[in-house]
Every structure is written in structure tokens, then in C-alpha cells.
Design a protein around this motif. Structure first.
Motif, PDB file in Angstrom:
ATOM      1  N   LEU A   1      17.375 101.043   9.831  1.00  0.00           N
ATOM      2  CA  LEU A   1      18.397 100.084   9.401  1.00  0.00           C
ATOM      3  C   LEU A   1      18.053  99.633   7.977  1.00  0.00           C
ATOM      4  O   LEU A   1      16.893  99.624   7.579  1.00  0.00           O
ATOM      5  N   HIS A   2      19.061  99.324   7.169  1.00  0.00           N
ATOM      6  CA  HIS A   2      18.850  98.891   5.785  1.00  0.00           C
ATOM      7  C   HIS A   2      19.690  97.647   5.527  1.00  0.00           C
ATOM      8  O   HIS A   2      20.874  97.632   5.818  1.00  0.00           O
ATOM      9  N   ALA A   3      19.071  96.619   4.985  1.00  0.00           N
ATOM     10  CA  ALA A   3      19.805  95.388   4.680  1.00  0.00           C
ATOM     11  C   ALA A   3      20.025  95.293   3.176  1.00  0.00           C
ATOM     12  O   ALA A   3      19.145  95.642   2.393  1.00  0.00           O
ATOM     13  N   ILE A   4      21.212  94.834   2.766  1.00  0.00           N
ATOM     14  CA  ILE A   4      21.516  94.671   1.332  1.00  0.00           C
ATOM     15  C   ILE A   4      22.577  93.588   1.166  1.00  0.00           C
ATOM     16  O   ILE A   4      23.456  93.424   2.021  1.00  0.00           O
ATOM     17  N   GLN A   5      22.478  92.830   0.067  1.00  0.00           N
ATOM     18  CA  GLN A   5      23.426  91.734  -0.184  1.00  0.00           C
ATOM     19  C   GLN A   5      24.408  92.119  -1.294  1.00  0.00           C
ATOM     20  O   GLN A   5      24.023  92.699  -2.297  1.00  0.00           O
ATOM     21  N   MET A   6      25.693  91.780  -1.069  1.00  0.00           N
ATOM     22  CA  MET A   6      26.739  92.030  -2.067  1.00  0.00           C
ATOM     23  C   MET A   6      27.465  90.715  -2.368  1.00  0.00           C
ATOM     24  O   MET A   6      27.531  89.843  -1.495  1.00  0.00           O
ATOM     25  N   LEU A   7      28.004  90.604  -3.574  1.00  0.00           N
ATOM     26  CA  LEU A   7      28.857  89.459  -3.926  1.00  0.00           C
ATOM     27  C   LEU A   7      30.265  89.994  -4.139  1.00  0.00           C
ATOM     28  O   LEU A   7      30.472  90.966  -4.870  1.00  0.00           O
ATOM     29  N   TYR A   8      31.249  89.376  -3.473  1.00  0.00           N
ATOM     30  CA  TYR A   8      32.627  89.882  -3.556  1.00  0.00           C
ATOM     31  C   TYR A   8      33.589  88.737  -3.837  1.00  0.00           C
ATOM     32  O   TYR A   8      33.606  87.726  -3.115  1.00  0.00           O
ATOM     33  N   LYS A   9      34.381  88.892  -4.931  1.00  0.00           N
ATOM     34  CA  LYS A   9      35.412  87.894  -5.259  1.00  0.00           C
ATOM     35  C   LYS A   9      36.700  88.311  -4.559  1.00  0.00           C
ATOM     36  O   LYS A   9      37.310  89.326  -4.900  1.00  0.00           O
ATOM     37  N   ALA A  10      37.093  87.532  -3.550  1.00  0.00           N
ATOM     38  CA  ALA A  10      38.242  87.886  -2.723  1.00  0.00           C
ATOM     39  C   ALA A  10      39.555  87.487  -3.396  1.00  0.00           C
ATOM     40  O   ALA A  10      39.574  86.873  -4.466  1.00  0.00           O
ATOM     41  N   LYS A  11      40.662  87.815  -2.741  1.00  0.00           N
ATOM     42  CA  LYS A  11      41.995  87.510  -3.287  1.00  0.00           C
ATOM     43  C   LYS A  11      42.259  86.003  -3.340  1.00  0.00           C
ATOM     44  O   LYS A  11      43.147  85.549  -4.070  1.00  0.00           O
ATOM     45  N   ASP A  12      41.507  85.215  -2.560  1.00  0.00           N
ATOM     46  CA  ASP A  12      41.678  83.760  -2.596  1.00  0.00           C
ATOM     47  C   ASP A  12      40.836  83.115  -3.712  1.00  0.00           C
ATOM     48  O   ASP A  12      40.667  81.899  -3.759  1.00  0.00           O
ATOM     49  N   ASN A  13      40.291  83.990  -4.628  1.00  0.00           N
ATOM     50  CA  ASN A  13      39.496  83.557  -5.803  1.00  0.00           C
ATOM     51  C   ASN A  13      38.166  82.888  -5.455  1.00  0.00           C
ATOM     52  O   ASN A  13      37.539  82.279  -6.307  1.00  0.00           O
ATOM     53  N   LYS A  14      37.725  83.019  -4.227  1.00  0.00           N
ATOM     54  CA  LYS A  14      36.400  82.508  -3.859  1.00  0.00           C
ATOM     55  C   LYS A  14      35.410  83.677  -3.874  1.00  0.00           C
ATOM     56  O   LYS A  14      35.780  84.802  -3.533  1.00  0.00           O
ATOM     57  N   GLU A  15      34.161  83.383  -4.247  1.00  0.00           N
ATOM     58  CA  GLU A  15      33.135  84.440  -4.247  1.00  0.00           C
ATOM     59  C   GLU A  15      32.323  84.356  -2.953  1.00  0.00           C
ATOM     60  O   GLU A  15      31.737  83.323  -2.649  1.00  0.00           O
ATOM     61  N   TYR A  16      32.338  85.447  -2.207  1.00  0.00           N
ATOM     62  CA  TYR A  16      31.660  85.505  -0.909  1.00  0.00           C
ATOM     63  C   TYR A  16      30.354  86.293  -1.013  1.00  0.00           C
ATOM     64  O   TYR A  16      30.255  87.262  -1.762  1.00  0.00           O
ATOM     65  N   THR A  17      29.371  85.870  -0.233  1.00  0.00           N
ATOM     66  CA  THR A  17      28.101  86.608  -0.121  1.00  0.00           C
ATOM     67  C   THR A  17      28.182  87.448   1.142  1.00  0.00           C
ATOM     68  O   THR A  17      28.324  86.910   2.244  1.00  0.00           O
ATOM     69  N   LEU A  18      28.140  88.763   0.975  1.00  0.00           N
ATOM     70  CA  LEU A  18      28.224  89.674   2.115  1.00  0.00           C
ATOM     71  C   LEU A  18      26.864  90.313   2.350  1.00  0.00           C
ATOM     72  O   LEU A  18      26.333  91.004   1.482  1.00  0.00           O
ATOM     73  N   ASN A  19      26.277  90.089   3.513  1.00  0.00           N
ATOM     74  CA  ASN A  19      25.005  90.726   3.887  1.00  0.00           C
ATOM     75  C   ASN A  19      25.295  91.879   4.840  1.00  0.00           C
ATOM     76  O   ASN A  19      25.718  91.671   5.979  1.00  0.00           O
ATOM     77  N   LEU A  20      25.105  93.102   4.342  1.00  0.00           N
ATOM     78  CA  LEU A  20      25.357  94.305   5.149  1.00  0.00           C
ATOM     79  C   LEU A  20      24.051  94.836   5.711  1.00  0.00           C
ATOM     80  O   LEU A  20      23.045  94.932   5.003  1.00  0.00           O
ATOM     81  N   ILE A  21      24.066  95.176   6.994  1.00  0.00           N
ATOM     82  CA  ILE A  21      22.922  95.875   7.595  1.00  0.00           C
ATOM     83  C   ILE A  21      23.436  97.219   8.106  1.00  0.00           C
ATOM     84  O   ILE A  21      24.168  97.282   9.091  1.00  0.00           O
ATOM     85  N   ASP A  22      23.058  98.294   7.388  1.00  0.00           N
ATOM     86  CA  ASP A  22      23.496  99.647   7.754  1.00  0.00           C
ATOM     87  C   ASP A  22      22.672 100.105   8.952  1.00  0.00           C
ATOM     88  O   ASP A  22      21.473  99.871   9.002  1.00  0.00           O
ATOM     89  N   THR A  23      23.319 100.758   9.938  1.00  0.00           N
ATOM     90  CA  THR A  23      22.599 101.126  11.169  1.00  0.00           C
ATOM     91  C   THR A  23      22.625 102.628  11.417  1.00  0.00           C
ATOM     92  O   THR A  23      23.541 103.316  10.974  1.00  0.00           O
ATOM     93  N   PRO A  24      21.636 103.157  12.183  1.00  0.00           N
ATOM     94  CA  PRO A  24      21.663 104.579  12.561  1.00  0.00           C
ATOM     95  C   PRO A  24      22.740 104.852  13.609  1.00  0.00           C
ATOM     96  O   PRO A  24      23.248 103.923  14.235  1.00  0.00           O
ATOM     97  N   GLY A  25      23.072 106.139  13.828  1.00  0.00           N
ATOM     98  CA  GLY A  25      24.101 106.483  14.808  1.00  0.00           C
ATOM     99  C   GLY A  25      23.593 107.308  15.975  1.00  0.00           C
ATOM    100  O   GLY A  25      24.259 107.434  16.978  1.00  0.00           O
TER     101      GLY A  25
END
Length: 599
Positions: free
Chosen positions: A58-82
């Protein structure tokens, strides 16, 4: 308690449905990685992952995303095996998240591991966002797959996102769904600090690095931390978030995902699934961690050089830190010396650990024939758990043996049912039922003895169905079976590394094949070598490696035949004496031979 702009989510899917590629697009779209630094499957940073095209860790990584509502969100993704062998990694990711993106391949449809991972996510109470990937391919069956998803989780076609991770189609829609549908991470700052350890790794310079999801309070550098399971106290030296590298932030607040370095040099001081807290604050309750993982397959791992035993112990300890599903205990073998009995979740897991030991730690190792765990009931009513054939009691002392059974789910196109049922019968499978997912695909439920699938079952299933069948399984129970211990003898001496426990009906076939294989692999000696397969004292198969012979009659030109006979008799006596004292060197390839025998 208040809501936040933090979203913690993971991506779940069957192997090769495109989740790592989707993770690449999300990272690229949010500007987490610049285009010039972009590589395929960027989160799969292990050589093995890149080569095999599968996610192992599994791999964890943080992203910052400015959504259509003009707020900046912190997205923490954890990629998983299949793959089914790494489902433990998936369960750890889910415990640190509030939502999951369910990716289904438009050309393959729903497969066994899709269903298995989905149920894991639902059990954890996660919000599911269904995504159909690879819609730009000519063979895409978008409408059929939409119907399959609706039948599985309900909802409407409008809720299912159509995307192509490779072409970047639907990436923005997926990001907007993450922001709008996945519940925000709850911020509980007023409570004492409490966090869940969902992964860890060993850094050669910094020691143990633990990856945490902070549930309550805040952790700052210089704070004291303690582990619930060990009670040991450390000081937080470095705290930060995870992007492509570790980024130091000096503190981590409630709701966030990040890393913590606390000067731990011993790999046994950290345990995945444990709760960490501040011992100076009031006592807190332990977070629900993970169930203890139960190994399914056991194999001995030995160093080729006996003086590398301690190095192998260190390497396995560091791997266990990174892979909580691995278990090992020391053992010794007459043929191989000192090594470890290791427990794995499956044969792919065994292969990966073997390769990581060789690549990452430079170890040269020998692995023994994989076995499963058996319950042996002795005639004196004593119960013995056996995961190593050399620990099996004598045949006369055994009342009966129980072997583990699994319930499996095979999803396949209908035209391969006949071939698969033939394979099921060969492997002592018990057919339970079948459900048609649609007119072309069927979901088969079959029980198997675990010992019958740990060798090459998955490969056989794939070749039987031309790669279309998918397989998932879970442990069911132990059942009484007619099992025997098969020994391999070289000149009457048992070689414990070749011993195996198998069904009585398969013993002759397996013993004969193994003897034939060893005859080709063991080099000829100056004396005759007998290779025998036996059950107790009964020999069921034999092969002979003839001795290398010098032509002792070459110097006799004509004359009486008795002179030649005398020389040959003398040579025969010498060979007989040599056989009694000579030892047979077994090459390393011979130990691997048992793994590649066609069953």
C-alpha cells in the motif's frame, strides 16, 4: 468535533483493472507530481511492482485539490494491492479511510477480488464511488458492466462514473465525487492524542518510520509517544506528511495522515495495527486495529552459506516491518542447516518475499516445498499442529489427520466451465453452487483442500480459461482426510527438505515425478545413488543414478576371460565400499525442482 476539508480515501479493484494508472492521473491532475517527473505507476516504486505490473505494498500520498466550490481540499490517497495474497494490505488501508473508489475494468467486468475488496470496504462502513475504467477501448462493455455494478451495490447508472485512467477521461468528475460524496475526516482536537499505525518501514539512516492516521488530538515534535501493545515510550523526533517524499511539518492534527520518526532502531518496537498515544495525557481507549493475520502457506527459508543465518534473521525482521502478513520462527534441517519456517498468505506472497530478500538485502537463499498447516490426532488423543512434514509423528502413532479447507469463488466466461470443472475434480474440489452474473459470465462457488491450491492452481486456472477466470478464496474449516507423509531417500537416508504431506491417492504420482526430476538434477557420483520415495517403510517409487565407471579392462588384450572378470569384481567391491561412506551433494536447483513439478 467538527467537519474538515480533509478527505481520506483508497482505491480498490481486482488485479490489473487500472487502479495504479488512475492514481497517476489524480496525482498529475492535482499537480502533486510535475509532468516531467511522471512515470507509469509512479506509486509502485519497487522494481518488482514495475516488472510484474502489480501493486504489492500500500502507498500513502497527499494531494491538494481546488474544487469547483473554490475551496482547497486535502486528499489523502492510500493505493492498495489487488491480488488475493495481499488482501491484508487492503484491510489496513480501509481502516485509515472514510471512502473508497471501486474501479471495474470495462473490458473484464466484475471479478472475484472486486467483490472481496468491496465487501471489506462495506464492512468498514466506507462510502463507495463506483468507476468504470478503460471505456476508450474497443472491447469495452460499458452498459453490461454498469448493470453488474448496480446488481452488486445498487444505485443508478448516473451514479457510476465512466473513465479512462490512461487517456485522462473522467478524472475531474472522480475528484469532485471524492470531495462531495466521501465524508470529511472528523477533527477531534479537544481529545488526547490518539493515532492508528497502518504501515511502517525501515530507513537505514533514521531507523523505523511509522505511517499513522491521527484520529484525536495533535502530535508535535518533542512530544512523548507510547505504544498500546508494548508500553514503550519514545520521543517524536520528526513528524510530517507524505507526498512523493516525506515532507516535515513538525505537527500532525486530527483527521490527517502522515509519518512519524521516533528514534526506534529495533524493528520489534513497532507493530502495524497498534494505537499510539501521549503517555503524559489521560489514558485513552485503544483504536480497533486489525485482526491477527493467519498464514496459509508455510515454507522453510535457509541461507546457502550457514554463516549468513543472522543476516537472514535481520532481513526477515525488516521485511516483516514492511509486510505485517509475514511470520517466521527459527528451525533447523539435516540437509540445509539452520534457517526459518516462514508463514505466507499464498504462493505469490512467498515468491515476492523470496525475490525481495535476494534483491533488497542481497541474500542467497534456498526455499523448501511449501506446505499448509495440518491437525494431527494421535492414538493417545493428543492433538499436534504440523506445518513442517519433518514434525509429523510416526505413522503408527497417528489416529487421523485433518487438513484445512477453503471456500473459493471463481468468476469465468461460460465457455470455460467444462475445463474448470475438470481441474476442480483433479484437485479434490467440492462444487457448491453457481450464479450467472449475466448471459456470458458465471460465478462458481467451490470448496478445496488448501494443500491442493498452494502449488500451481492459479497458473493452471489461468491457462485453462485463457486468462479470463478470476479466483478468490477464504479459509473455511479443518476436515478429516486420508493423508500420508511422503519421504525422499538418497541411498537410504531421508532428506527432510523434500518431505511433503499429501493425499494418499496422489502420493505415488508425486513421488514418481519427484524421483525422476531428482535423477536428472543430482550429478553422477563415483558410486551408484538410489533415489526412493517412501510412505513409512514402504517404498513406492525408485530411480537410480548409475556410477561413473573407469574401463578397468582396457589394458587386457585377449587372454583368459577370468582376468577381466577378476578386475570387474574388484571394481564392484570398491564401488560398494564407496557407496557406504560416500555422501551425495544436492545442488540448489534440486530443492527448487519440487516447486516446478506438474501435478
Amino acid at each position: 468535533m467538527k467537519d474538515s476539508l480533509i478527505r481520506n480515501f483508497c482505491i480498490i479493484a481486482h488485479i490489473d483493472h487500472g487502479k495504479s494508472t488512475l492514481a497517476d492521473r489524480l496525482l498529475e491532475y492535482t499537480g502533486t507530481i510535475e509532468s516531467r517527473n511522471m512515470t507509469k505507476q509512479v506509486l509502485d516504486d519497487m522494481d518488482l511492482e514495475q516488472e510484474r505490473g502489480i501493486t504489492i505494498k500500500l502507498h500513502a500520498i497527499q494531494m491538494l485539490y481546488k474544487a469547483k466550490d473554490n475551496k482547497e481540499y486535502t486528499l489523502n490517497l492510500i493505493d492498495t494491492p489487488g491480488h488475493v495474497d495481499f488482501s491484508y494490505e487492503v484491510s489496513r488501508s480501509l481502516a485509515a479511510c472514510e471512502g473508497a473508489i471501486l474501479v471495474v475494468d470495462a473490458t473484464q467486468g466484475i471479478e472475484a477480488q472486486t467483490i472481496s475488496n468491496l465487501y471489506l470496504a462495506i464492512d468498514n462502513g466506507l462510502e463507495i464511488i463506483p468507476v468504470i475504467n478503460k471505456i476508450d477501448l474497443q472491447s469495452a462493455m460499458v452498459e453490461e458492466v454498469q448493470n453488474q455494478i448496480i446488481e452488486l451495490i445498487g444505485g443508478t447508472k448516473e451514479e457510476i462514473i465512466s473513465a479512462s485512467a490512461k487517456a485522462g477521461i473522467g478524472t475531474e468528475t472522480i475528484l469532485e465525487s471524492i470531495v462531495n460524496k466521501i465524508p470529511s475526516a472528523r477533527i477531534i482536537e479537544e481529545q488526547p492524542f490518539r493515532a492508528l499505525v497502518f504501515d511502517s518501514k525501515f530507513d537505514i539512516y533514521r531507523g523505523v518510520v511509522i505511517y499513522i492516521r491521527v484520529f484525536d488530538g495533535e502530535i508535535k515534535e518533542g512530544d512523548k509517544i507510547s505504544f498500546f501493545s508494548t508500553g514503550q515510550v519514545f520521543e517524536a523526533e520528526e513528524v510530517g506528511i507524505l507526498k512523493m517524499d516525506r515532507i516535515r511539518t513538525k505537527s500532525l492534527k486530527s483527521g490527517n495522515v502522515g509519518y512519524l520518526i521516533a528514534g526506534m532502531k529495533d524493528v520489534n518496537e513497532s507493530k502495524v495495527g497498534d494505537t499510539i498515544f501521549n503517555p503524559e495525557q489521560p489514558t485513552v481507549e485503544q483504536l480497533p486495529g486489525y485482526r491477527e493475520v493467519k498464514p496459509m502457506v508455510f515454507s522453510g527459508i535457509y541461507p546457502t552459506q550457514s554463516n549468513e543465518f543472522e543476516m537472514l534473521r535481520d532481513s526477515l525482521s525488516k521485511l516483516k516491518l514492511n509486510d505485517a502478513a509475514l511470520s517466521f520462527v527459527p528451525e533447523s534441517s539435516v540437509a540445509l542447516g539452520f534457517g526459518f519456517r516462514c508463514g505466507f498468505l499464498g504462493l505469490l506472497h512467498l515468491e515476492i518475499i523470496q525475490e525481495r530478500l535476494e534483491r533488497e538485502y542481497g541474500m542467497s537463499i534456498v526455499t523448501t516445498v511449501p506446505n499448509v498447516e495440518y491437525k494431527v490426532h494421535k492414538t493417545n488423543s493428543e492433538l499436534v499442529i504440523v506445518d513442517n512434514p519433518s514434525d509429523m509423528p510416526e505413522q503408527v502413532m497417528v489416529d487421523y489427520i485433518e487438513e484445512p479447507y477453503i471456500t473459493s469463488q471463481i468468476i469465468t466466461p461460460t465457455e470455460y466451465i467444462g475445463n474448470i470443472m475438470k481441474l476442480v475434480n483433479e484437485r479434490r474440489g467440492i462444487f457448491l453452487n453457481q450464479n450467472y452474473i449475466d448471459s456470458k459470465r458465471v460465478d462458481l462457488h467451490i470448496e478445496f483442500p488448501l494443500g491442493e491450491i498452494v502449488f500451481d492452481f492459479y497458473d493452471k486456472l489461468k491457462s485453462t480459461s485463457r486468462g479470463y477466470a478470476s479466483f478468490d478464496y477464504e479459509f473455511r474449516d479443518f476436515r478429516k482426510s486420508d493423508l500420508v507423509k511422503l519421504d525422499i531417500l538418497l541411498n537410504g537416508e531421508s532428506v527432510d527438505a523434500f518431505s511433503s504431506i499429501l493425499h494418499k491417492d496422489n502420493a505415488f504420482h508425486w513421488g514418481k515425478k519427484l524421483c525422476e526430476k531428482l535423477r536428472k538434477l543430482i550429478p553422477r557420483q563415483m558410486f551408484e545413488v538410489a533415489i526412493q520415495a517412501s510412505i513409512g517403510s514402504k517404498v513406492i517409487a525408485r530411480e537410480t543414478i548409475s556410477a561413473m565407471r573407469k574401463n578397468v579392462t582396457a589394458k587386457c588384450y585377449g587372454g583368459d576371460i577370468s582376468r577381466k572378470r577378476k578386475l570387474l569384481e574388484k571394481q564392484k567391491e570398491g564401488k560398494k565400499r564407496m557407496k557406504q561412506v560416500g555422501s551425495v551433494e544436492i545442488p540448489q536447483e534440486a530443492f527448487l525442482a519440487a516447486l516446478s513439478i506438474e501435478r
